[in-house]
Design an enzyme around this catalytic site. Structure first.
Site, PDB file in Angstrom:
ATOM      1  NE  ARG A 172      -4.031  -1.938   1.997  1.00 43.10           N
ATOM      2  CZ  ARG A 172      -5.001  -2.320   2.896  1.00 43.10           C
ATOM      3  NH1 ARG A 172      -4.842  -2.001   3.999  1.00 43.10           N
ATOM      4  NH2 ARG A 172      -6.032  -3.035   2.412  1.00 43.10           N
ATOM      5  N   GLY A 221     -12.780  -4.419   0.976  1.00 42.66           N
ATOM      6  CA  GLY A 221     -14.154  -4.078   1.097  1.00 42.66           C
ATOM      7  C   GLY A 221     -14.585  -2.987   0.143  1.00 42.66           C
TER       8      GLY A 221
END
Length: 393
Positions: free
Chosen positions: A36, A374
């Site tokens: 990330r 998600g």
């Protein structure tokens, strides 16, 4: 989707509040996986090269609205400085004091990283006053945190009401890649879907049924589909409620969408009994536990995928973390890579799908590997993502 991107912004000499998703896994105080962080670098470098005063905001873990040293972003600031080749000032002062004390001290092209934004209860509550406090830190807001775009928090949605708002390069790339799956996918469109439970991905199935030509199904959810058709799956993980799977089967039949299910499996006597792992046809599962699709199924799925022009990989085919149960996911991944080299568009959903693609070595061959978990799932379900809606306004 219509929103402004960094290319539309004049950032030189401006204070930029940049929301990134630097929620990296930590182990013994060290960064265990910096995927990330590296994904954020193109936006960070562009802002630096164009003379912005960049104030970086992120969360780490779930500190429940109060400071917790275990979730400090200090190690991330250190690593960012190494990767960017310049100072990244780490700021652990309260947000309320930063406008006067910190942002004026950032030089053009410089960076500061605020301490974990979830140390403040106003963040997850999307508190209006807290969002306005954040807005005082900047002249421009940039959201590059696709992984948190499904959260209506102060730093992902609320602050966009008070500042000119732009999408960062990662956010732009994520939305462009996922839009290719839902807006104008090139047929044949195949979804390779796995994971533990059907109930967790009912929305994905229902939204994609109108778009895909076929699903190839693995993981624990394949057991649920098999059980819904009256096939014995022994001690295997499956949903106790078979109605969602039966509804999806009926929907696929009505729309002419193929649901490919396993014909053989790798089973063991128990989850931790790897020495009992064996390949059997479904008729011989008995009281075993299915932990991967079998080799015949993997090859059949590979054949379907090689013929596809659009592919989404949304979950592993088995317990890929354990060597005896990696083959199904590996074969499927290799087939997607082959299709991609032949011109197909391939997108790997975030979370477990991305982790499996990296672990088994086929991530680099994909058109796009999502950083969302998600957020990717909710996008594929057709839901509105608050972080994206805020940019569109």
């Amino acid at each position: 989707m219509k929103f402004k991107t960094l290319r539309d912004a004049d950032v030189r000499g401006k204070r930029v509040l940049l929301r990134e998703d630097l929620n990296v896994p930590m182990k013994s105080g060290a960064i265990a996986d910096e995927t990330r962080i590296t994904a954020a670098l193109p936006t960070l470098r562009w802002l630096g090269e164009h003379g912005a005063k960049t104030v970086i905001v992120s969360h780490l873990g779930r500190p429940d609205g109060k400071p917790d040293p275990k979730y400090s972003l200090r190690p991330v600031a250190t690593r960012l400085a190494e990767l960017l080749g310049t100072e990244v000032r780490f700021v652990d002062a309260p947000v309320t004091s930063l406008a006067a004390d910190v942002t004026p001290a950032i030089p053009n092209g410089g960076y500061a990283l605020l301490e974990n934004i979830r140390f403040y209860p106003g963040e997850e509550a999307n508190d209006r006053a807290f969002a306005q406090q954040l807005a005082t830190l900047a002249d421009i807001y940039v959201n590059d945190a696709f992984g948190t775009a499904h959260r209506a928090h102060a730093s992902t949605a609320g602050v966009a009401a008070d500042l000119p708002a732009y999408a960062g390069f990662l956010m732009e790339a994520e939305l462009a890649a996922l839009a290719r799956l839902t807006e104008h996918p090139v047929a044949p469109f195949v979804c390779a879907i796995g994971g533990a439970k059907v109930v967790d991905k009912v929305g994905v199935f229902e939204h994609l049924l109108a778009r895909v030509d076929a699903f190839v199904i693995g993981g624990g959810m394949a057991n649920t589909f098999l059980a819904a058709q009256g096939i014995e799956v022994g001690k295997s993980l499956r949903d106790p409620d078979l109605m969602p799977a039966q509804r999806i089967i009926a929907g696929a039949l009505a729309k002419g969408v193929a649901l490919h299910l396993p014909t053989d499996a790798v089973v063991a006597d128990a989850f931790d009994a790897d020495d009992t792992a064996r390949t059997v046809p479904l008729s011989e599962v008995g009281q075993g536990m299915i932990l991967d699709i079998g080799p015949a199924t993997a090859q059949a799925y590979a054949g379907v995928l090689r013929g596809a022009k659009t592919i989404v990989f949304n979950g592993p085919m088995g317990v890929y973390e354990k060597a005896p149960y990696q083959n199904g996911t590996r074969v499927v991944g290799q087939a997607i890579a082959e299709a991609t080299r032949a011109g197909a568009t391939s997108v790997v959903g975030g979370g477990d799908a991305a982790a499996a693609a990296h672990a088994l070595g086929f991530a680099d061959a994909m058109t796009h590997v999502s950083t969302g978990g998600g957020a990717t799932l909710e996008f594929l379900e057709g839901k509105t993502l608050p972080g994206v809606a805020a940019l569109e306004k």
